[in-house]
Design an enzyme around this catalytic site. Structure first.
Site, PDB file in Angstrom:
ATOM      1  N   ASP A  46       0.844  -1.206   0.000  1.00  0.00           N
ATOM      2  CA  ASP A  46       0.000   0.000   0.000  1.00  0.00           C
ATOM      3  C   ASP A  46       0.879   1.257   0.000  1.00  0.00           C
ATOM      4  OD1 ASP A  46       0.806  -0.124   2.641  1.00  0.00           O
ATOM      5  OD2 ASP A  46      -1.202   0.021   3.506  1.00  0.00           O
ATOM      6  N   ASP A  85      -1.097  -6.140  -0.314  1.00  0.00           N
ATOM      7  CA  ASP A  85      -1.202  -5.463   0.967  1.00  0.00           C
ATOM      8  C   ASP A  85      -2.634  -4.931   1.070  1.00  0.00           C
ATOM      9  OD1 ASP A  85      -0.073  -4.501   3.247  1.00  0.00           O
ATOM     10  OD2 ASP A  85       1.108  -2.925   2.276  1.00  0.00           O
ATOM     11  N   LYS A 114      -1.548  -9.387   2.708  1.00  0.00           N
ATOM     12  CA  LYS A 114      -0.843  -8.956   3.934  1.00  0.00           C
ATOM     13  C   LYS A 114      -1.772  -8.041   4.715  1.00  0.00           C
ATOM     14  CE  LYS A 114       2.684  -5.810   4.019  1.00  0.00           C
ATOM     15  NZ  LYS A 114       2.149  -4.771   4.936  1.00  0.00           N
ATOM     16  N   GLU A 116      -2.005  -5.741   8.515  1.00  0.00           N
ATOM     17  CA  GLU A 116      -1.168  -5.158   9.578  1.00  0.00           C
ATOM     18  C   GLU A 116      -1.781  -5.332  10.959  1.00  0.00           C
ATOM     19  OE1 GLU A 116      -0.295  -1.036   8.935  1.00  0.00           O
ATOM     20  OE2 GLU A 116       0.539  -1.373   6.937  1.00  0.00           O
ATOM     21  N   GLU A 184       8.701  -4.434  10.905  1.00  0.00           N
ATOM     22  CA  GLU A 184       9.114  -3.132  10.367  1.00  0.00           C
ATOM     23  C   GLU A 184       9.688  -2.239  11.464  1.00  0.00           C
ATOM     24  OE1 GLU A 184       6.457  -1.322   7.576  1.00  0.00           O
ATOM     25  OE2 GLU A 184       7.507   0.593   7.606  1.00  0.00           O
TER      26      GLU A 184
HETATM   27  O1  KIV Z   1       3.485  -1.020   1.692  1.00  0.00           O
HETATM   28  C1  KIV Z   1       4.581  -1.603   1.597  1.00  0.00           C
HETATM   29  O2  KIV Z   1       5.293  -1.469   0.603  1.00  0.00           O
HETATM   30  C2  KIV Z   1       4.968  -2.454   2.710  1.00  0.00           C
HETATM   31  C3  KIV Z   1       6.330  -3.068   2.740  1.00  0.00           C
HETATM   32  C4  KIV Z   1       7.470  -2.207   2.503  1.00  0.00           C
HETATM   33  C5  KIV Z   1       6.493  -4.004   3.865  1.00  0.00           C
HETATM   34  O3  KIV Z   1       4.169  -2.689   3.574  1.00  0.00           O
END
Ligand code: KIV
Length: 266
Positions: A46, A85, A114, A116, A184
């Site tokens: 994202d 994401d 993914k 969070e 992170e």
């Molecule tokens: O949004 C993104 O690119 C990320 C990664 C860098 C882990 O969450």
């Protein structure tokens, strides 16, 4: 025939203590080259909110946009596992919309999603997604979607107690079914401790060398995005100069009449 990276490949990497690589990509041709380079996981992060769309934060990107970018990236990948994401508010309100929004990414070519953070609700989302056949990558430490509650871009897990808390959260995510976890902006020693105490692989995003994998934003790696550069990002090229030079030369050639040439006309 190209061998596709799957959740099993990722776990084998950890079991055999082999490192793997993760890069973001947001469009078809970039994904194609990143895939050809042998990167194991391509993440439609994202981060595209800032990098590709010019927004202030990741909060501004929505499901429709992530779906368009996922479709484009998936078309360019034959080897890498494709992970989308999930954007802010796409999995936070209720389980039904979480499964449905994540399912939309799978339908257009993602192999996993993914999400969070950590809470009882997030654990339930992970369980329901994995039961539905959607592999989930977790994300702990600094989680950009929680920027406002974390109070800024702050390093997480600095004390032994804080590292212990992240490990507790990571273990709960693991039990709920995640196949990997992004860590992170965590000090290297804390990330090492967390990594050594998990079965699933950890992916470092500014969490040092002891994680099982490393992830970076491709526009940082290529030297294309120049609004800001995180301390942990390494620039391997200078695409900004390349684009500037090419565009300037084209501009000059058009204005001086050097383009098109005899070979470039019908
Ligand atoms: O949004 C993104 O690119 C990320 C990664 C860098 C882990 O969450």
């Amino acid at each position: 025939m190209v061998k596709k990276v799957t959740v099993n490949t990722i776990q084998k990497y950890k079991d055999n203590q082999e490192k793997f690589s993760v890069l973001t990509a947001y469009d078809y041709s970039t994904a194609k080259y990143v895939d050809e380079a042998g990167i194991d996981i391509i993440l439609i992060g994202d981060s595209l909110a800032m990098v590709a769309l010019g927004y202030e934060t990741t909060h501004c990107v929505g499901v429709e946009e992530m779906e368009i970018f996922t479709r484009a990236v998936a078309k360019g990948c034959s080897h890498a596992m494709v992970v989308t994401d999930m954007p802010f508010l796409s999995y936070h309100t209720d389980i039904t919309s979480a499964v449905s929004n994540c399912g939309r990414m799978i339908k257009v070519g993602a192999n996993a999603v993914k999400i969070e953070g950590f809470s009882g609700y997030i654990l339930e989302v992970i369980r329901r997604l994995t039961e539905t056949g959607i592999p989930v990558m977790g994300h702990l430490g600094f989680t950009p979607q929680f920027l406002n509650t974390l109070g800024g871009y702050k390093i997480q897990g600095k004390t032994p107690e804080a590292a212990e808390e992240i490990l507790k959260q990571a273990k709960a995510l693991e039990e709920a079914g995640v196949f990997s976890i992004v860590l992170e902006m965590i000090p290297q020693e804390s990330a090492k401790y967390i990594t050594e105490n998990l079965i699933v692989p950890t992916i470092s995003c500014g969490a040092g060398k002891y994680c099982d994998a490393q992830v970076l934003v491709s526009d940082d790696v290529f030297g294309k995005f120049s609004d800001f550069k995180p301390k942990f990002a390494r620039k391997y090229g200078d695409m900004k100069s390349l684009i500037l030079n090419c565009a300037k030369q084209f501009n000059d050639d058009v204005k001086s009449g050097k383009f098109p040439s005899e070979e470039e006309i019908f």
